[in-house]
Design a protein around this motif. Structure first.
Motif, PDB file in Angstrom:
ATOM      1  N   GLY A  29       0.976  -1.236   0.043  1.00  0.00           N
ATOM      2  CA  GLY A  29      -0.042  -0.076  -0.098  1.00  0.00           C
ATOM      3  C   GLY A  29       0.885   1.276  -0.231  1.00  0.00           C
ATOM      4  N   MET A  30       0.521   2.406  -0.677  1.00  0.00           N
ATOM      5  CA  MET A  30       1.187   3.594  -0.694  1.00  0.00           C
ATOM      6  C   MET A  30       0.574   4.279   0.326  1.00  0.00           C
ATOM      7  N   ARG A  31       1.242   4.648   1.648  1.00  0.00           N
ATOM      8  CA  ARG A  31       0.845   5.434   2.430  1.00  0.00           C
ATOM      9  C   ARG A  31       1.694   5.960   3.166  1.00  0.00           C
ATOM     10  N   LYS A  32       1.721   7.185   3.818  1.00  0.00           N
ATOM     11  CA  LYS A  32       2.790   8.066   4.657  1.00  0.00           C
ATOM     12  C   LYS A  32       2.203   8.353   6.277  1.00  0.00           C
ATOM     13  N   ILE A  33       2.862   8.129   7.012  1.00  0.00           N
ATOM     14  CA  ILE A  33       2.469   8.481   8.483  1.00  0.00           C
ATOM     15  C   ILE A  33       3.433   9.456   9.099  1.00  0.00           C
ATOM     16  N   SER A  34       3.138  10.573   9.551  1.00  0.00           N
ATOM     17  CA  SER A  34       4.299  11.395  10.238  1.00  0.00           C
ATOM     18  C   SER A  34       3.512  12.313  11.231  1.00  0.00           C
ATOM     19  N   VAL A  35       4.382  13.098  11.858  1.00  0.00           N
ATOM     20  CA  VAL A  35       4.009  14.113  12.786  1.00  0.00           C
ATOM     21  C   VAL A  35       4.291  15.525  11.989  1.00  0.00           C
ATOM     22  N   ALA A  36       3.045  16.423  12.052  1.00  0.00           N
ATOM     23  CA  ALA A  36       3.552  17.624  11.336  1.00  0.00           C
ATOM     24  C   ALA A  36       2.828  18.726  11.990  1.00  0.00           C
ATOM     25  N   LYS A  37       3.137  20.153  12.034  1.00  0.00           N
ATOM     26  CA  LYS A  37       2.340  20.976  12.457  1.00  0.00           C
ATOM     27  C   LYS A  37       0.976  21.358  11.850  1.00  0.00           C
ATOM     28  N   ASP A  38      -0.224  21.870  12.389  1.00  0.00           N
ATOM     29  CA  ASP A  38      -1.369  22.250  11.553  1.00  0.00           C
ATOM     30  C   ASP A  38      -1.306  23.712  11.476  1.00  0.00           C
ATOM     31  N   ASP A  39      -2.250  24.188  10.797  1.00  0.00           N
ATOM     32  CA  ASP A  39      -2.137  25.732  10.504  1.00  0.00           C
ATOM     33  C   ASP A  39      -2.477  26.528  11.726  1.00  0.00           C
ATOM     34  N   LYS A  40      -2.525  26.111  13.006  1.00  0.00           N
ATOM     35  CA  LYS A  40      -2.296  26.622  14.248  1.00  0.00           C
ATOM     36  C   LYS A  40      -1.061  26.441  15.035  1.00  0.00           C
ATOM     37  N   GLY A  41       0.083  25.690  14.198  1.00  0.00           N
ATOM     38  CA  GLY A  41       1.184  25.549  14.892  1.00  0.00           C
ATOM     39  C   GLY A  41       1.344  24.140  15.969  1.00  0.00           C
ATOM     40  N   MET A  42      -0.008  23.343  15.952  1.00  0.00           N
ATOM     41  CA  MET A  42       0.158  22.408  16.767  1.00  0.00           C
ATOM     42  C   MET A  42       0.542  20.938  16.327  1.00  0.00           C
ATOM     43  N   ASP A  43       1.253  20.136  17.078  1.00  0.00           N
ATOM     44  CA  ASP A  43       1.814  18.880  16.305  1.00  0.00           C
ATOM     45  C   ASP A  43       0.789  17.788  16.278  1.00  0.00           C
ATOM     46  N   ARG A  44       0.655  17.444  15.368  1.00  0.00           N
ATOM     47  CA  ARG A  44      -0.656  16.529  14.930  1.00  0.00           C
ATOM     48  C   ARG A  44      -0.081  15.130  13.919  1.00  0.00           C
ATOM     49  N   ILE A  45      -0.932  14.072  14.373  1.00  0.00           N
ATOM     50  CA  ILE A  45      -0.662  13.027  13.474  1.00  0.00           C
ATOM     51  C   ILE A  45      -1.170  13.311  12.020  1.00  0.00           C
ATOM     52  N   TYR A  46      -0.247  13.109  11.092  1.00  0.00           N
ATOM     53  CA  TYR A  46      -0.816  13.282   9.695  1.00  0.00           C
ATOM     54  C   TYR A  46      -0.605  11.962   8.796  1.00  0.00           C
ATOM     55  N   LEU A  47      -1.814  11.628   7.986  1.00  0.00           N
ATOM     56  CA  LEU A  47      -1.639  10.431   7.342  1.00  0.00           C
ATOM     57  C   LEU A  47      -1.799  11.067   5.765  1.00  0.00           C
TER      58      LEU A  47
END
Length: 889
Positions: A309-327
């Motif tokens: 499967g082609m997928r990516k999991i990461s931690v990144a900042k949202d538009d408010k600068g909070m660190d979130r789980i990104y898929l």
């Protein structure tokens, strides 16, 4: 050990240490997949990411024998077992607990027409714990690890046609240095019945001498590339060998490539571009098919199929600068459940492949998109269904023992690597969870960093629940929280709360909820019901919605994942949304799905509308039926099951007089009192020596022990005697017992069991455990008298009562005797650093200092990296300096 002593309370002391040796589980409860006809998992190829068409399933009936762990291969295999169900399970046909001092022997005849140009690979999905494999009388392999698959090339050991395969298994469960998850020889609350022996599919494959051994895929969605590594076995290498890889999408070939195989075992760094890749997610779990072939001109050496499967999991900042789980480069809230993977009739093994898939389908149908697989490694097909159905998986490693005994650290670190290797290519797995709530935790910063470096394609949760809240109180405070982790993870029961924020780390609630609702007729053990918070059927829906509403508030301040405890009841832990038998759902499916979908911004596909999750619970089937059942009893029109239920309600209402009356009537009504279920219930309703249940345990102890396990009757009888004649609860310290008179009376009336009971009780009395002033001389005398009678079946923790001997007794004879008691405890039950320390200190006090140094060194080694390390180090130094380690006043 000194720090342990201040934690001891007298009610923890009266605890039998004998291990059950007969019936393993309640076993009455079963799922809709219970009726197995023929060969389990017969059509389910066990390893979907490296699949061949030519394979033989070896599940089914095997011969079996149980012996002492030191015994030679038995000559008689008088029983049979259904593989792959653990020996403790109902479906195995044995349903017997395995003692650490025993081993299981499996025997199977293999009919193979041997081809000398072929290789024969014998595969085991998992065996718990140490397995020795014999073929035609020769030892061919030995494997330790209860959760990892392994393969043996048995080609050179095969006879033509008939072959005898024998598998020997020993399993210390929670008494060894092995990772064992939530299995226990004495299950209670959050610990469950153990699963020993073969518990996943066994199969054999015939391959050619050049074949594919391993496949690893790593997607890179940012560049549209899939990296594939193929491990090869090349015993007939020639320069004309080629490796062909074909990638297909919905049966349409999109990539085909052929590369020359050099004279090496592994083809590495193969990269293939996928134009406009379809990304994998719970909403769209798209999988690409992969075919791998080994070719030599016109000869096809091997042909295997796989997928990725082609997928990516990461931690990144949202538009408010909070660190979130990104898929896949987008914020994605992980709304999950804590899935234990236990089954009432199969324990660690689902009764069928359909059942294995059901759990994932049911969780997704309830509106969740994430599963935290809790301290268990499932069969490969479970992860295949997670990939195919579409859920994110937080995968726990199976923790080392809490005591970190022996070589448990080395074993744990080996298992981490093997687990990652085994599960590497599953797109559903997005997070590794290293430790849980401090269970066996050590070197967290180093191990978290190592896992992250070994697998950079996933998030690493260095410690789930490193901060733990229960009953609104903080139970653990980390000194250096979540070092090197991608995740800040707290556990909070019952209501979720906001984790602390740390730079670069996403905040999650690794466990919360735990609301308990018992469902009559669907309980593993109706005598035991446990959860973090108990509520009624009618209130459960409202309580659950309040929890989810709380999550919505927490999401706004940065929380991007949460794990609800739990989707299914597990044994006596009845805090699941669905009952343990997967038959009753406690919140209607449409209701809980609606609550969860209101939370998620992207509701996931609930799957086929024909999929039956479970039947809705009847909220009116509760203790309000008391009067109706009592009326049936008084009229003489009540069956055993209804009388049992009436008894339970009476007990909950604390009507002791009625409970005793009903209990005696229940025993008289029983046709088969010596079943596991009935004996446990008799124990529950028996409170005095005049009850009928007491006589059953006193006068038929051998029969009781054959069902409930060694020493079960003796322990229960002594407990009743103590509670009735000289209680340990609600002690009136103004009473002056005539102990000698009591001892004579109890011994005469109840025999050796009565004598053991009072000798142990007098020891505790003189030790000052019950609030009275200690008399250490008498304590030592009765310690010796008691353990001369009860060493093989003690009612008290040997380490705890022996520590007081070391501290306060001076008599050399008693001190020397205590060393034999503690050594016996180490050999039989306890390999913790605490008891090693006690043994060493006793040896030092009787001037066997060299031996004491040896044992204290073992204790120190086991506590390396823990808060107790300095205590053992100081004690060891005193021994080396030949200074006393005991009080000098």
């Amino acid at each position: 050990m000194k720090t342990y002593w201040f934690k001891i309370a007298y009610y923890f002391l009266i605890l039998s240490l004998d291990i059950p040796g007969a019936s393993a589980q309640q076993a009455e409860l079963k799922t809709r997949w219970n009726n197995i006809i023929g060969q389990p998992y017969s059509d389910a190829y066990p390893r979907p990411q490296l699949k061949r068409d030519n394979w033989t399933n070896l599940n089914g009936k095997w011969l079996v024998a149980i012996t002492d762990s030191n015994a030679m291969t038995p000559t008689n295999f008088d029983d049979s077992i259904l593989v792959p169900f653990p020996i403790e399970s109902k479906l195995s046909g044995i349903n017997k607990a395995l003692s650490p001092s025993e081993c299981i022997w499996y025997k199977k005849t293999l009919q193979i027409e041997k081809n000398t140009s072929s290789k024969y690979l014998l595969h085991f999905g998992a065996i718990d714990y140490t397995a020795t494999i014999f073929l035609n009388g020769k030892e061919v392999f030995k494997h330790s690890g209860g959760y990892q698959s392994f393969t043996i090339d048995i080609s050179s050991y095969l006879n033509d046609s008939k072959n005898e395969l024998i598998v020997k298994v020993v399993d210390p469960t929670d008494l060894g240095s092995n990772p064992h998850g939530k299995q226990s020889l004495q299950p209670a609350n959050i610990y469950y019945t153990s699963s020993s022996g073969i518990w996943q599919t066994v199969w054999i494959e015939q391959v050619k001498k050049n074949y594919v051994k391993t496949i690893r895929s790593i997607p890179n969605i940012d560049s549209g590339i899939i990296h594939i590594t193929v491990g090869l076995n090349l015993e007939d290498y020639s320069p004309s060998l080629n490796l062909r890889l074909i990638i297909s999408d919905e049966k349409k070939k999109i990539v085909s490539s052929t590369v020359k195989i050099k004279s090496t075992d592994t083809i590495t760094n193969l990269q293939f571009s996928i134009s406009n890749p379809k990304l994998w997610s719970p909403e769209s779990p798209h999988l690409y098919d992969l075919t791998i072939q080994i070719l030599d001109k016109n000869t096809l050496w091997d042909n295997v199929t796989s997928y990725f499967g082609m997928r990516k999991i990461s931690v990144a900042k949202d538009d408010k600068g909070m660190d979130r789980i990104y898929l896949n480069n987008k914020y994605y809230y992980n709304l999950g459940v804590l899935d234990q993977g236990f089954w009432p009739e199969g324990l660690y093994t689902a009764p069928s492949d359909e059942a294995l898939a059901y759990d994932i389908k049911a969780i997704k149908a309830m509106g969740f998109n994430t599963i935290r697989k809790h301290i268990k490694i499932e069969p490969e097909r479970w992860y295949y269904y997670a990939d195919k159905i579409g859920v994110l998986v937080w995968q726990d490693f199976v923790n080392p023992p809490h005591s970190l005994a022996g070589d448990s650290r080395q074993i744990f670190e080996k298992d981490i690597k093997n687990t990652i290797n085994q599960l590497y290519s599953h797109p559903s797995i997005v997070m590794w969870v290293l430790f849980n709530e401090g269970w066996g935790a050590y070197d967290q910063a180093r191990l978290t960093k190592w896992v992250k470096e070994y697998d950079a394609s996933r998030l690493i949760n260095g410690h789930s629940g490193q901060m733990l809240y229960t009953d609104d109180k903080l139970r653990s405070i980390p000194i250096t929280p979540w070092v090197n982790s991608d995740i800040v993870d707290i556990h909070s029961y019952t209501f979720p709360r906001n984790p602390i924020g740390l730079p670069g780390k996403a905040k999650v609630i690794g466990e919360f909820g735990g609301i308990s609702v018992a469902v009559n007729g669907h309980e593993w053990d109706d005598l035991k019901s446990w959860g973090y918070f108990e509520t009624t059927a009618t209130d459960f829906k409202m309580q659950y919605k309040k929890l989810i509403d709380s999550l919505k508030v927490l999401e706004k301040v940065g929380v991007s994942g949460s794990i609800y405890t739990q989707p299914f009841d597990v044994e006596s832990e009845e805090n699941g949304i669905i009952t343990y038998d997967r038959d009753i759902i406690k919140i209607p499916i449409d209701t809980i799905r609606k609550i969860n979908y209101m939370f998620l911004s992207q509701p996931i596909d609930q799957g086929s509308s024909t999929f039956h999750v479970a039947t809705d619970m009847d909220p009116n089937d509760n203790d309000n039926k008391f009067e109706k059942l009592l009326s049936q009893y008084k009229s003489g029109n009540i069956d055993s099951a209804s009388l049992r239920r009436l008894l339970l309600i009476s007990s909950r209402r604390k009507d002791q007089k009625l409970t005793t009356q009903l209990g005696n009537a229940f025993i008289e009504k029983l046709k088969h009192p010596y079943s596991v279920k009935n004996l446990n219930f008799i124990k529950f309703i028996t409170h005095s020596t005049s009850d009928k249940g007491f006589d059953i345990f006193l006068n038929n102890s051998n029969k009781v022990d054959s069902v409930l396990g060694h020493n079960s009757a003796r322990s229960f009888v002594k407990r009743i005697i103590i509670n009735e004649f000289f209680p340990m609860n609600n002690v009136d310290t103004t009473i002056k017992y005539d102990w000698d008179k009591l001892q004579n009376y109890v011994t005469l009336k109840f025999g050796e069991m009565g004598e053991e009971a009072i000798l142990g009780r007098r020891m505790i009395e003189y030790g000052g455990f019950l609030g009275n002033y200690p008399d250490w001389e008498k304590y030592g005398q009765f310690y010796m008298l008691y353990f001369k009678k009860a060493l093989k079946h003690p009612d008290y923790r040997i380490n705890d009562v022996s520590w007081n001997v070391f501290l306060h007794v001076r008599d050399p004879e008693i001190l020397s005797f205590a060393t034999t008691v503690v050594k016996y405890g180490i050999e039989k039950w306890d390999q913790s650093p605490a008891i090693f320390d006690t043994y060493a200190n006793l040896l030092h006090k009787i001037r066997q200092t060299p031996k004491a140094i040896e044992w204290e060194s073992k204790a120190l080694e086991m506590t390396k990296g823990t808060s107790d390390e300095h205590i053992f180090a100081e004690t060891l130094q005193k021994m080396k300096d030949n200074k006393p380690t005991w009080p000098q006043n």
